[in-house]
Design a protein around this motif. Structure first.
Motif, PDB file in Angstrom:
ATOM      1  N   ILE A 218      -5.269  -2.550  -4.400  1.00  0.00           N
ATOM      2  CA  ILE A 218      -4.526  -1.339  -4.062  1.00  0.00           C
ATOM      3  C   ILE A 218      -5.356  -0.448  -3.146  1.00  0.00           C
ATOM      4  O   ILE A 218      -4.847   0.119  -2.170  1.00  0.00           O
ATOM      5  N   ALA A 219      -6.651  -0.334  -3.447  1.00  0.00           N
ATOM      6  CA  ALA A 219      -7.527   0.469  -2.594  1.00  0.00           C
ATOM      7  C   ALA A 219      -7.597  -0.114  -1.184  1.00  0.00           C
ATOM      8  O   ALA A 219      -7.614   0.630  -0.193  1.00  0.00           O
ATOM      9  N   SER A 220      -7.627  -1.436  -1.083  1.00  0.00           N
ATOM     10  CA  SER A 220      -7.665  -2.083   0.233  1.00  0.00           C
ATOM     11  C   SER A 220      -6.382  -1.812   1.011  1.00  0.00           C
ATOM     12  O   SER A 220      -6.426  -1.517   2.216  1.00  0.00           O
ATOM     13  N   LEU A 221      -5.224  -1.909   0.329  1.00  0.00           N
ATOM     14  CA  LEU A 221      -3.963  -1.622   1.004  1.00  0.00           C
ATOM     15  C   LEU A 221      -3.889  -0.158   1.426  1.00  0.00           C
ATOM     16  O   LEU A 221      -3.390   0.163   2.513  1.00  0.00           O
ATOM     17  N   SER A 222      -4.387   0.732   0.583  1.00  0.00           N
ATOM     18  CA  SER A 222      -4.391   2.150   0.935  1.00  0.00           C
ATOM     19  C   SER A 222      -5.318   2.417   2.116  1.00  0.00           C
ATOM     20  O   SER A 222      -5.036   3.279   2.965  1.00  0.00           O
TER      21      SER A 222
END
Length: 284
Positions: A218-222
């Motif tokens: 999720i952090a990577s997508l954000s």
């Protein structure tokens, strides 16, 4: 059957991990009540350093962790980001496990056609690279939180299914499962009373590991703009928004990155204890 775990012999590393996790959970639950400012409130100048104070309309204002690229209090954004990042990652992991464990146990119990259909369907899903699949779906359907949760849960469900099925297949060969079948117990009863309790420790360890993967994903997508959308605070997007500060010698983006790393370390310390305890229990 597996032996019960002795929680009174928890090593120091696991205690530290539990303390870290509890601190993050407290931040996620009570952070908005403890935050000195609003989630989107511009309270000061751009990229002020740690322990910085400056004059305000109602007196001096103090920023424990400084401010971000818009002048929002970084501590406030971290606390709100804990609720958003951890909450969404936890819901996603729970959804992935509910589907993966349920289908995995069913496939191992029924076997035959049910197992083949489930396994081949999972093979098709796992054939797609996770990041490319997520980017494709999010680009089409948008980056709303429900879509984000379903897409990432679907991707992680495949791995959970594989692990659950392998564990359940091993347990299926045990005598206590054969006895339950001879008594005429239903497949649901065997899944719930025989297979699942004896697979709880490795599944709990996998849950923690999967949670870390989901949080980082999720952090990577954000970070690339397809995860949790502004103005909601999110640790991944906080790193992206303040990345250019590094060029000016300001280390603001390292603070949310350290928050992600700290939670990952805490969870992995507990996972190590769970896996080691299981190994010791099996040898005994």
């Amino acid at each position: 059957m597996s032996r019960p775990m002795q929680f009174d012999r928890v090593p120091l590393s696991a205690r530290i991990g539990m303390a870290i996790i509890l601190a993050y959970v407290a931040a996620a639950l009570f952070g908005p009540f403890l935050a000195p400012y609003g989630q989107t409130e511009v309270a000061g100048d751009q990229w002020t350093p740690l322990f910085w104070s400056q004059p305000g309309p109602d007196g001096d204002v103090f920023f424990l962790l400084g401010t971000d690229h818009l002048g929002r209090d970084l501590l406030t954004r971290l606390l709100y980001g804990a609720r958003n990042s951890i909450g969404i990652a936890l819901v996603t992991t729970l959804l992935a496990f509910a589907a993966g464990v349920g289908i995995g146990l069913l496939a191992a119990t029924k076997q035959g056609v049910v197992d083949q259909i489930a396994s081949r369907s999972i093979d098709v899903l796992m054939a797609f690279p996770s990041l490319i699949f997520a980017l494709m779906i999010l680009a089409v359907l948008g980056s709303s939180i429900p879509v984000l949760i379903v897409v990432i849960a679907l991707l992680n469900m495949a791995s959970v299914f594989r692990i659950t099925r392998a564990l359940a297949m091993d347990l299926e060969a045990q005598d206590f499962v054969d006895v339950a079948k001879l008594r005429g117990e239903s497949a649901l009863w065997i899944m719930r009373r025989e297979l699942l309790p004896n697979a709880m420790v490795p599944l709990a360890a996998e849950f923690g590991l999967r949670f870390c993967f989901v949080l980082l994903f999720i952090a990577s997508l954000s970070f690339i703009g397809l995860g949790i959308q502004p103005p909601m605070a999110d640790w991944g997007s906080m790193v992206r928004e303040n990345a250019s500060a590094i060029s000016f010698g300001v280390f603001t983006p390292l603070i949310p990155a350290a928050a992600i790393a700290g939670l990952t370390i805490g969870v992995n310390l507990v996972i190590d204890w769970l896996t080691n305890s299981r190994s010791v229990g099996n040898e005994a």
